[in-house]
Structure formats: structure tokens, C-alpha cells
Scaffold this motif. Structure first.
Motif, PDB file in Angstrom:
ATOM      1  N   ARG A 148       0.852  -1.193   0.000  1.00  0.00           N
ATOM      2  CA  ARG A 148       0.000   0.000   0.000  1.00  0.00           C
ATOM      3  C   ARG A 148       0.883   1.236   0.000  1.00  0.00           C
ATOM      4  NH1 ARG A 148      -3.981  -0.410   4.940  1.00  0.00           N
ATOM      5  NH2 ARG A 148      -3.324   1.734   4.867  1.00  0.00           N
ATOM      6  N   SER A 149       0.774   2.024  -1.047  1.00  0.00           N
ATOM      7  CA  SER A 149       1.485   3.304  -1.078  1.00  0.00           C
ATOM      8  C   SER A 149       0.514   4.388  -0.641  1.00  0.00           C
ATOM      9  CB  SER A 149       2.027   3.582  -2.490  1.00  0.00           C
ATOM     10  OG  SER A 149       0.964   3.841  -3.364  1.00  0.00           O
ATOM     11  N   ASN A 150       0.950   5.629  -0.694  1.00  0.00           N
ATOM     12  CA  ASN A 150       0.060   6.725  -0.316  1.00  0.00           C
ATOM     13  C   ASN A 150      -1.079   6.907  -1.307  1.00  0.00           C
ATOM     14  OD1 ASN A 150       1.487   7.326   1.958  1.00  0.00           O
ATOM     15  ND2 ASN A 150       2.796   8.834   0.942  1.00  0.00           N
ATOM     16  N   GLU A 151      -0.879   6.487  -2.529  1.00  0.00           N
ATOM     17  CA  GLU A 151      -1.874   6.708  -3.577  1.00  0.00           C
ATOM     18  C   GLU A 151      -2.617   5.450  -3.994  1.00  0.00           C
ATOM     19  OE1 GLU A 151      -2.529   9.745  -4.974  1.00  0.00           O
ATOM     20  OE2 GLU A 151      -1.164  10.618  -3.510  1.00  0.00           O
ATOM     21  N   ASN A 152      -1.938   4.302  -4.042  1.00  0.00           N
ATOM     22  CA  ASN A 152      -2.500   3.103  -4.653  1.00  0.00           C
ATOM     23  C   ASN A 152      -2.242   1.859  -3.814  1.00  0.00           C
ATOM     24  OD1 ASN A 152      -3.418   4.294  -7.211  1.00  0.00           O
ATOM     25  ND2 ASN A 152      -1.237   4.691  -7.502  1.00  0.00           N
ATOM     26  N   ILE A 153      -2.871   0.758  -4.232  1.00  0.00           N
ATOM     27  CA  ILE A 153      -2.692  -0.549  -3.613  1.00  0.00           C
ATOM     28  C   ILE A 153      -2.244  -1.514  -4.709  1.00  0.00           C
ATOM     29  CG2 ILE A 153      -3.800  -2.427  -2.353  1.00  0.00           C
ATOM     30  CD1 ILE A 153      -5.873  -0.389  -1.396  1.00  0.00           C
ATOM     31  N   TYR A 154      -1.210  -2.299  -4.423  1.00  0.00           N
ATOM     32  CA  TYR A 154      -0.689  -3.277  -5.363  1.00  0.00           C
ATOM     33  C   TYR A 154      -0.729  -4.652  -4.708  1.00  0.00           C
ATOM     34  CZ  TYR A 154       1.362   1.033  -7.155  1.00  0.00           C
ATOM     35  OH  TYR A 154       1.546   2.315  -7.613  1.00  0.00           O
ATOM     36  N   THR A 206      10.049 -20.938  -8.059  1.00  0.00           N
ATOM     37  CA  THR A 206      10.536 -20.555  -9.390  1.00  0.00           C
ATOM     38  C   THR A 206      10.833 -19.057  -9.492  1.00  0.00           C
ATOM     39  OG1 THR A 206       8.278 -20.255 -10.179  1.00  0.00           O
ATOM     40  CG2 THR A 206       9.271 -22.419 -10.524  1.00  0.00           C
ATOM     41  N   SER A 207      10.588 -18.320  -8.429  1.00  0.00           N
ATOM     42  CA  SER A 207      10.807 -16.868  -8.378  1.00  0.00           C
ATOM     43  C   SER A 207      10.030 -16.145  -9.478  1.00  0.00           C
ATOM     44  CB  SER A 207      12.292 -16.532  -8.491  1.00  0.00           C
ATOM     45  OG  SER A 207      12.989 -17.118  -7.440  1.00  0.00           O
ATOM     46  N   LYS A 208       8.769 -16.497  -9.623  1.00  0.00           N
ATOM     47  CA  LYS A 208       7.913 -15.902 -10.649  1.00  0.00           C
ATOM     48  C   LYS A 208       6.684 -15.277 -10.007  1.00  0.00           C
ATOM     49  CE  LYS A 208       9.969 -17.564 -14.391  1.00  0.00           C
ATOM     50  NZ  LYS A 208      10.416 -16.840 -15.503  1.00  0.00           N
ATOM     51  N   THR A 209       6.257 -14.156 -10.572  1.00  0.00           N
ATOM     52  CA  THR A 209       4.984 -13.551 -10.189  1.00  0.00           C
ATOM     53  C   THR A 209       3.914 -14.176 -11.060  1.00  0.00           C
ATOM     54  OG1 THR A 209       6.076 -11.491  -9.594  1.00  0.00           O
ATOM     55  CG2 THR A 209       3.712 -11.398 -10.019  1.00  0.00           C
ATOM     56  N   LEU A 210       2.967 -14.873 -10.432  1.00  0.00           N
ATOM     57  CA  LEU A 210       1.932 -15.573 -11.183  1.00  0.00           C
ATOM     58  C   LEU A 210       0.836 -14.613 -11.638  1.00  0.00           C
ATOM     59  CD1 LEU A 210       1.676 -18.652  -8.818  1.00  0.00           C
ATOM     60  CD2 LEU A 210       3.026 -18.431 -10.893  1.00  0.00           C
ATOM     61  N   ILE A 211       0.348 -13.782 -10.708  1.00  0.00           N
ATOM     62  CA  ILE A 211      -0.730 -12.839 -11.004  1.00  0.00           C
ATOM     63  C   ILE A 211      -0.405 -11.523 -10.311  1.00  0.00           C
ATOM     64  CG2 ILE A 211      -3.188 -12.369 -10.769  1.00  0.00           C
ATOM     65  CD1 ILE A 211      -3.599 -15.370 -10.455  1.00  0.00           C
ATOM     66  N   SER A 212      -0.676 -10.415 -10.976  1.00  0.00           N
ATOM     67  CA  SER A 212      -0.523  -9.119 -10.330  1.00  0.00           C
ATOM     68  C   SER A 212      -1.739  -8.261 -10.630  1.00  0.00           C
ATOM     69  CB  SER A 212       0.750  -8.413 -10.798  1.00  0.00           C
ATOM     70  OG  SER A 212       0.653  -8.123 -12.162  1.00  0.00           O
ATOM     71  N   CYS A 213      -2.031  -7.370  -9.703  1.00  0.00           N
ATOM     72  CA  CYS A 213      -3.207  -6.519  -9.828  1.00  0.00           C
ATOM     73  C   CYS A 213      -2.942  -5.255  -9.010  1.00  0.00           C
ATOM     74  CB  CYS A 213      -4.414  -7.274  -9.297  1.00  0.00           C
ATOM     75  SG  CYS A 213      -5.938  -6.394  -9.421  1.00  0.00           S
ATOM     76  N   SER A 214      -3.476  -4.127  -9.457  1.00  0.00           N
ATOM     77  CA  SER A 214      -3.319  -2.887  -8.708  1.00  0.00           C
ATOM     78  C   SER A 214      -4.488  -1.962  -8.986  1.00  0.00           C
ATOM     79  CB  SER A 214      -2.006  -2.189  -9.061  1.00  0.00           C
ATOM     80  OG  SER A 214      -2.092  -1.642 -10.344  1.00  0.00           O
ATOM     81  N   THR A 215      -4.535  -0.876  -8.251  1.00  0.00           N
ATOM     82  CA  THR A 215      -5.589   0.110  -8.472  1.00  0.00           C
ATOM     83  C   THR A 215      -5.322   0.942  -9.720  1.00  0.00           C
ATOM     84  OG1 THR A 215      -4.449   1.581  -6.945  1.00  0.00           O
ATOM     85  CG2 THR A 215      -6.293   0.309  -6.071  1.00  0.00           C
ATOM     86  N   LEU A 216      -4.186   0.732 -10.360  1.00  0.00           N
ATOM     87  CA  LEU A 216      -3.885   1.410 -11.614  1.00  0.00           C
ATOM     88  C   LEU A 216      -4.491   0.686 -12.814  1.00  0.00           C
ATOM     89  CD1 LEU A 216      -0.157   2.313 -10.970  1.00  0.00           C
ATOM     90  CD2 LEU A 216      -2.137   3.801 -10.819  1.00  0.00           C
ATOM     91  N   ASP A 217      -4.983  -0.557 -12.612  1.00  0.00           N
ATOM     92  CA  ASP A 217      -5.651  -1.278 -13.690  1.00  0.00           C
ATOM     93  C   ASP A 217      -6.906  -0.524 -14.108  1.00  0.00           C
ATOM     94  OD1 ASP A 217      -3.691  -3.147 -13.435  1.00  0.00           O
ATOM     95  OD2 ASP A 217      -4.935  -4.602 -12.369  1.00  0.00           O
ATOM     96  N   ARG A 218      -7.196  -0.586 -15.368  1.00  0.00           N
ATOM     97  CA  ARG A 218      -8.253   0.258 -15.915  1.00  0.00           C
ATOM     98  C   ARG A 218      -9.631  -0.040 -15.325  1.00  0.00           C
ATOM     99  NH1 ARG A 218      -9.618   2.186 -21.949  1.00  0.00           N
ATOM    100  NH2 ARG A 218     -11.474   3.267 -21.315  1.00  0.00           N
ATOM    101  N   ASP A 219     -10.009  -1.315 -15.232  1.00  0.00           N
ATOM    102  CA  ASP A 219     -11.355  -1.630 -14.749  1.00  0.00           C
ATOM    103  C   ASP A 219     -11.539  -1.283 -13.276  1.00  0.00           C
ATOM    104  OD1 ASP A 219      -9.566  -3.565 -14.100  1.00  0.00           O
ATOM    105  OD2 ASP A 219     -10.939  -5.253 -14.384  1.00  0.00           O
ATOM    106  N   ILE A 220     -10.489  -1.398 -12.486  1.00  0.00           N
ATOM    107  CA  ILE A 220     -10.581  -1.017 -11.072  1.00  0.00           C
ATOM    108  C   ILE A 220     -10.588   0.504 -10.935  1.00  0.00           C
ATOM    109  CG2 ILE A 220      -9.385  -1.109  -8.848  1.00  0.00           C
ATOM    110  CD1 ILE A 220      -8.492  -3.902  -9.584  1.00  0.00           C
ATOM    111  N   LYS A 221      -9.801   1.169 -11.762  1.00  0.00           N
ATOM    112  CA  LYS A 221      -9.728   2.634 -11.708  1.00  0.00           C
ATOM    113  C   LYS A 221     -11.070   3.272 -12.067  1.00  0.00           C
ATOM    114  CE  LYS A 221      -6.023   5.755 -12.588  1.00  0.00           C
ATOM    115  NZ  LYS A 221      -4.861   6.070 -13.397  1.00  0.00           N
ATOM    116  N   LEU A 222     -11.785   2.660 -13.011  1.00  0.00           N
ATOM    117  CA  LEU A 222     -13.082   3.194 -13.414  1.00  0.00           C
ATOM    118  C   LEU A 222     -14.154   2.969 -12.348  1.00  0.00           C
ATOM    119  CD1 LEU A 222     -13.156   2.113 -17.160  1.00  0.00           C
ATOM    120  CD2 LEU A 222     -12.819   4.410 -16.250  1.00  0.00           C
ATOM    121  N   ASN A 223     -14.049   1.869 -11.596  1.00  0.00           N
ATOM    122  CA  ASN A 223     -15.071   1.535 -10.607  1.00  0.00           C
ATOM    123  C   ASN A 223     -14.852   2.182  -9.249  1.00  0.00           C
ATOM    124  OD1 ASN A 223     -16.473  -0.044 -12.415  1.00  0.00           O
ATOM    125  ND2 ASN A 223     -15.341  -1.888 -11.895  1.00  0.00           N
TER     126      ASN A 223
END
Length: 106
Positions: free
Chosen positions: A48-54, A62-79
Motif C-alpha cells: 500500500r502506497s500513499n496513492e494506490n494498492i498493489y 521458481t521466483s515468478k509472479t503468477l498474477i498481479s493486480c493494482s488500483t492502476l488497472d483500468r477496470d478497477i480505476k473506473l469503478n
């Protein structure tokens, strides 16, 4: 270098030469030693930053990110009106759940 919480607090309080970035790194390393994500049960990381949530779902073997999501994504930003509200965090959780079920991680 693994330090206990007591040693980290002593280093932070007594040793003024220990910079905040180094203290954060030491603390993170001690935490990561106990929490590991596997392919059967990946780890959820939320920032959680001051502006957004990631949020990320991570497989540490395997040191891999499987799924990522944030409040910068378009559908979340619109809602959501603001990026750091409780409503936005619910939307991120719902999106992570749908993405993980689509990719059959859970």
C-alpha cells in the motif's frame, strides 16, 4: 544474514549508522526466511502506497509472479473513486480471485 527481531530493534535504536534502507532489507530478509510460496500454495504480497494498492501472487520456488493486480488497472480505476479506499481493496481481491480461478492456481 538473519537477525532476530530483538537484534534488529537494537541495531535500529543504538547504531545510528544503520540506514533506513538497510534496516528494511534486513527486516525483509528475516521475514522471507519464514514465509515461502510454493506452486501448490503461492504467497500473496500486498503493498500500500500513499496513492494506490498493489497485490501479487508469487511462487517462490521458481521466483515468478503468477498474477498481479493494482488500483492502476483500468477496470478497477473506473469503478473506484480513490485508489486507496476500502472499496478499491475489495475490487482488487475480487479481481485476484477471478484471475487465479481462471488460471487454476486455487
Amino acid at each position: 544474514m538473519k537477525f532476530s527481531k530483538r537484534v534488529l530493534l537494537k541495531l535500529k535504536n543504538k547504531n545510528k549508522k544503520l540506514k533506513p534502507q538497510k534496516y528494511k532489507r534486513l527486516k525483509r530478509e528475516s521475514l522471507r526466511g519464514r514465509i515461502k510460496g510454493t506452486s501448490e500454495r503461492p504467497r500473496l504480497s500486498v503493498y500500500r502506497s500513499n496513492e494506490n494498492i498493489y497485490a501479487q501472487i508469487i511462487d517462490d520456488t521458481t521466483s515468478k509472479t503468477l498474477i498481479s493486480c493494482s488500483t492502476l488497472d483500468r477496470d478497477i480505476k473506473l469503478n473506484s473513486k480513490n485508489g486507496r479506499t476500502c472499496e478499491a481493496s475489495k475490487l482488487i481481491g475480487q479481481k485476484l480471485a477471478t484471475l487465479s480461478r481462471q488460471k487454476k492456481y486455487f
